[in-house]
Design a protein around this motif. Structure first.
Motif, mmCIF file in Angstrom:
data_model
loop_
_atom_site.group_PDB
_atom_site.id
_atom_site.type_symbol
_atom_site.label_atom_id
_atom_site.label_comp_id
_atom_site.label_asym_id
_atom_site.label_seq_id
_atom_site.Cartn_x
_atom_site.Cartn_y
_atom_site.Cartn_z
ATOM 1 N N LYS A 182 0.848 -1.204 0.000
ATOM 2 C CA LYS A 182 0.000 0.000 0.000
ATOM 3 C C LYS A 182 0.879 1.248 0.000
ATOM 4 O O LYS A 182 1.530 1.555 1.003
ATOM 5 C CB LYS A 182 -0.912 0.058 1.223
ATOM 6 C CG LYS A 182 -1.967 1.163 1.027
ATOM 7 C CD LYS A 182 -2.704 1.533 2.295
ATOM 8 C CE LYS A 182 -2.056 2.644 3.039
ATOM 9 N NZ LYS A 182 -1.974 3.922 2.302
ATOM 10 N N GLU A 185 -1.401 7.617 0.279
ATOM 11 C CA GLU A 185 -2.524 8.108 -0.530
ATOM 12 C C GLU A 185 -2.210 9.341 -1.392
ATOM 13 O O GLU A 185 -2.780 9.469 -2.473
ATOM 14 C CB GLU A 185 -3.772 8.323 0.341
ATOM 15 C CG GLU A 185 -3.593 9.207 1.565
ATOM 16 C CD GLU A 185 -3.052 8.476 2.801
ATOM 17 O OE1 GLU A 185 -2.436 7.401 2.652
ATOM 18 O OE2 GLU A 185 -3.240 9.005 3.905
ATOM 19 N N THR A 240 2.090 6.642 13.602
ATOM 20 C CA THR A 240 1.436 5.581 12.822
ATOM 21 C C THR A 240 2.002 4.216 13.203
ATOM 22 O O THR A 240 1.260 3.224 13.288
ATOM 23 C CB THR A 240 1.632 5.825 11.300
ATOM 24 O OG1 THR A 240 1.298 7.169 11.003
ATOM 25 C CG2 THR A 240 0.797 4.905 10.471
ATOM 26 N N LEU A 259 10.849 4.763 11.189
ATOM 27 C CA LEU A 259 9.958 5.870 11.578
ATOM 28 C C LEU A 259 10.645 7.237 11.441
ATOM 29 O O LEU A 259 11.607 7.380 10.693
ATOM 30 C CB LEU A 259 9.451 5.605 12.991
ATOM 31 C CG LEU A 259 8.818 4.212 13.193
ATOM 32 C CD1 LEU A 259 8.435 3.977 14.642
ATOM 33 C CD2 LEU A 259 7.611 4.007 12.294
ATOM 34 N N GLU A 394 9.678 16.754 14.405
ATOM 35 C CA GLU A 394 10.000 16.513 12.993
ATOM 36 C C GLU A 394 9.097 17.399 12.136
ATOM 37 O O GLU A 394 7.884 17.182 12.083
ATOM 38 C CB GLU A 394 9.768 15.041 12.653
ATOM 39 C CG GLU A 394 10.229 14.698 11.260
ATOM 40 C CD GLU A 394 9.941 13.261 10.860
ATOM 41 O OE1 GLU A 394 8.852 12.750 11.174
ATOM 42 O OE2 GLU A 394 10.821 12.660 10.220
HETATM 43 P P1 NAD Z 1 2.392 8.254 7.640
HETATM 44 O O1 NAD Z 1 2.757 7.461 8.842
HETATM 45 O O2 NAD Z 1 1.338 9.274 7.759
HETATM 46 O O3 NAD Z 1 1.908 7.277 6.469
HETATM 47 C C1 NAD Z 1 2.721 6.224 5.992
HETATM 48 C C2 NAD Z 1 1.820 5.142 5.435
HETATM 49 O O4 NAD Z 1 1.076 4.556 6.494
HETATM 50 C C3 NAD Z 1 0.817 5.628 4.409
HETATM 51 O O5 NAD Z 1 0.725 4.658 3.391
HETATM 52 C C4 NAD Z 1 -0.459 5.724 5.221
HETATM 53 O O6 NAD Z 1 -1.632 5.605 4.450
HETATM 54 C C5 NAD Z 1 -0.295 4.530 6.143
HETATM 55 N N1 NAD Z 1 -1.075 4.608 7.391
HETATM 56 C C6 NAD Z 1 -1.399 5.718 8.106
HETATM 57 N N2 NAD Z 1 -2.097 5.356 9.200
HETATM 58 C C7 NAD Z 1 -2.210 4.000 9.178
HETATM 59 C C8 NAD Z 1 -2.836 3.038 10.027
HETATM 60 N N3 NAD Z 1 -3.460 3.396 11.133
HETATM 61 N N4 NAD Z 1 -2.745 1.735 9.672
HETATM 62 C C9 NAD Z 1 -2.080 1.357 8.569
HETATM 63 N N5 NAD Z 1 -1.504 2.216 7.712
HETATM 64 C C10 NAD Z 1 -1.550 3.523 8.018
HETATM 65 O O7 NAD Z 1 3.745 8.859 7.097
HETATM 66 P P2 NAD Z 1 3.939 9.871 5.872
HETATM 67 O O8 NAD Z 1 3.394 11.191 6.269
HETATM 68 O O9 NAD Z 1 3.448 9.216 4.629
HETATM 69 O O10 NAD Z 1 5.551 9.933 5.769
HETATM 70 C C11 NAD Z 1 6.341 10.795 6.513
HETATM 71 C C12 NAD Z 1 6.961 10.062 7.697
HETATM 72 O O11 NAD Z 1 7.695 8.936 7.256
HETATM 73 C C13 NAD Z 1 7.963 10.929 8.446
HETATM 74 O O12 NAD Z 1 7.778 10.766 9.829
HETATM 75 C C14 NAD Z 1 9.311 10.354 8.033
HETATM 76 O O13 NAD Z 1 10.368 10.547 8.941
HETATM 77 C C15 NAD Z 1 8.966 8.912 7.899
HETATM 78 N N6 NAD Z 1 9.965 8.228 7.062
HETATM 79 C C16 NAD Z 1 10.864 7.399 7.676
HETATM 80 C C17 NAD Z 1 11.844 6.761 6.913
HETATM 81 C C18 NAD Z 1 12.848 5.843 7.555
HETATM 82 O O14 NAD Z 1 13.527 5.116 6.828
HETATM 83 N N7 NAD Z 1 12.968 5.830 8.871
HETATM 84 C C19 NAD Z 1 11.893 6.970 5.533
HETATM 85 C C20 NAD Z 1 10.963 7.825 4.950
HETATM 86 C C21 NAD Z 1 9.991 8.449 5.723
#
Ligand code: NAD
Length: 491
Positions: A182, A185, A240, A259, A394
């Motif tokens: 997935k 979005e 998340t 994360l 962040e």
């Molecule tokens: P997000 O957590 O909002 O979403 C990530 C994914 O999780 C999306 O596909 C979203 O639809 C899904 N999601 C959200 N809530 C969920 C739930 N309750 N159950 C299942 N799936 C769910 O993150 P984002 O805004 O898309 O990305 C930014 C974040 O990602 C930042 O915090 C960044 O630091 C982190 N990130 C971490 C790394 C790493 O390698 N550590 C790499 C890239 C991004």
């Protein structure tokens, strides 16, 4: 471009080898963040669709031939996916730039080739992985088999959609698991094409499924609670990760979490500023600062602080903010309206905390075509208090904070003062200090006099609230396999 776009105007779900509509014909819209123009209508996976995808992945796992074919045969197909990605490099890079708002050049030069490498690297790695054997004198022989776990849910964020999905898909497939993917979005375009790429590469139906939709009470949650999902590899926000862990607990799913981060980029007075400044600029503003590894807190020793601030701000002002499809652009817009509002809210927070604005902080002057894009200038603040919110939270945008420090101990205290521990950067010409500081910063990766360089064999992941587990080389292999010991009597 029009031809490329026509292919993704309507994005369907890829389940059991075929693109199909949402069972309730539910769709959502995706916009170009540089212009707010509508790019695509995306089918949203309902509970029924997620169930169909998970059942297809289960059947493909149990009934084969994916799991039972030779490693050589399986890895050849994964490698073929990598080749197809490189054949479609320009198209994928154009779509990634359009969807995320990142410069086309970054997607073309780095992210799409790296996505291909993610697949070919793990195919090679697993094909050549040695097996362990422990003979016990002449009487018994122990050996270990690494077997796939089952159905993996791969859930990824919007900042590096294709690169991060393939980073999970490579080891998942090469070890014989099946996947339900997935993407986030706001950025479904490139990942939606993984279905047809897998099919063309000869990957059997049901092995790779791509569903689209939102997180809570939607597609993501349906996946992480589904009884047929055995393991979840997730990259995204720390909050998340917590929700996914709770949702996966009832069915005891194995989790790997990458994360959030708030890296300290520590610049000592003996650093080579001709290298530290351009690299720190990249670390702060690559992908508009929407990088988990971004060097968003720059800790600078007080004796060189003023010089650093002047030179850093001058370099930030030089960045060309503009149309992601233009090859001269260094920085595009933020990914979405919601994210733009979150990031720009930190401008008020910074002001209320008495941070000093050095440059940026407003919308850049742009052409009429980009007037509705979610743009923010590269923004630099100075803040003396490392506990201020802009130094702790962040922001995930083009906002960087410069913090002065006097001693090494103070720098370490500041560096370790957040809930995160994904990575850190140290700039110094003193070898002993480099090792000392690198060993004391509590983070999963420390770069010394460089940033964002990686051999895919090394472990990657976060300390503290930046993650659980490690990805890369045999660390990914451990996550995606069950180790089985077989002990054979020789007499
Ligand atoms: P997000 O957590 O909002 O979403 C990530 C994914 O999780 C999306 O596909 C979203 O639809 C899904 N999601 C959200 N809530 C969920 C739930 N309750 N159950 C299942 N799936 C769910 O993150 P984002 O805004 O898309 O990305 C930014 C974040 O990602 C930042 O915090 C960044 O630091 C982190 N990130 C971490 C790394 C790493 O390698 N550590 C790499 C890239 C991004």
């Amino acid at each position: 471009m029009a031809e490329v776009l026509a292919r993704v105007r309507e994005i369907k779900l890829f389940i059991d080898g075929h693109y199909r509509a949402s069972s309730e014909n539910k769709t959502f819209e995706v916009y170009n963040p540089a212009t707010q123009e509508l790019i695509a209508n995306v089918h949203e996976a309902t509970k029924e669709d997620v169930d169909r995808a998970c059942q297809a992945a289960r059947r493909a796992f149990e009934e084969g031939p994916w799991r039972t074919m030779t490693v050589k045969e399986r890895c050849a197909k994964v490698r073929r996916m990598a080749e197809i990605i490189m054949e479609r490099r320009e198209e994928l890079a154009r779509l990634e730039a359009l969807d995320v708002g990142k410069p086309f050049s970054v997607a073309y030069e780095f992210e799409i080739p790296r996505a291909a490498h993610n697949l070919s690297f793990f195919a090679d790695f697993i094909e050549h992985h040695p097996s362990e054997m422990y003979p016990m004198e002449e009487e018994f022989l122990n050996y270990t088999r690494y077997e796939p776990v089952g159905v993996a849910a791969l859930i990824t964020p919007w900042n590096l959609p294709f690169m991060l999905t393939t980073w999970k898909l490579g080891p998942c497939l090469a070890t014989g698991n099946t996947a339900v993917i997935k993407p986030a979005e706001p950025t479904p375009l490139t990942v939606s094409l993984l279905g047809e790429i897998a099919k063309e590469a000869g990957i059997p139906d049901g092995v790779v499924n791509v569903v689209q939709g939102f997180g809570p009470n939607s597609t993501g949650e349906f996946m992480t609670t589904h009884p047929e999902v055995d393991l979840i590899s997730f990259t995204g926000e720390t909050s998340t990760g917590k929700a996914i862990m709770k949702n996966g607990a009832d069915t005891l799913k194995r989790v790997s979490f990458e994360l959030g981060g708030k890296a300290a980029n520590i610049v000592f007075e003996d650093a080579d500023l001709d290298k530290a400044i351009p690299t720190s600029i990249r670390a702060a503003f690559l992908n508009s600062g929407q990088v988990c590894l971004a060097g968003s807190r720059i800790l600078v020793q007080r004796s060189i602080f003023d010089e650093f601030v002047d030179r850093f701000a001058a370099a930030a002002r030089q960045l060309k903010v503009g149309d992601p499809q233009d090859s001269n652009t260094n920085m595009g817009p933020l990914v979405s309206k919601e994210h733009y509002e979150k990031v720009t809210s930190y401008l008020q927070i910074a002001e209320s905390e008495h941070s000093t604005l050095i440059c940026g902080g407003k919308r850049p002057e742009l052409t009429e075509y980009l007037k509705d894009g979610y743009y923010l200038e590269p923004t630099v603040f100075v803040q003396e208090d490392p506990h201020a919110r802009i130094c702790q939270e962040e922001i995930f945008g083009p906002i960087v904070t410069l913090i002065p420090f006097d001693t090494e101990e103070e720098a370490l205290q500041i560096a370790n003062s957040t809930q995160y521990g994904l990575n850190g950067v140290v700039w110094t010409d003193n070898l002993q200090r480099a090792h000392r500081v690198a060993s004391k910063v509590r983070a999963g990766t420390i770069w010394v006099n460089c940033w964002f360089v990686r051999d895919l064999r090394v472990p990657f992941g976060g300390f503290k609230k930046s993650g659980i587990g490690r990805e890369g080389g045999h660390h990914s292999l451990e996550f995606f396999t069950e180790a089985k010991t077989i002990c054979l009597a020789l007499r």
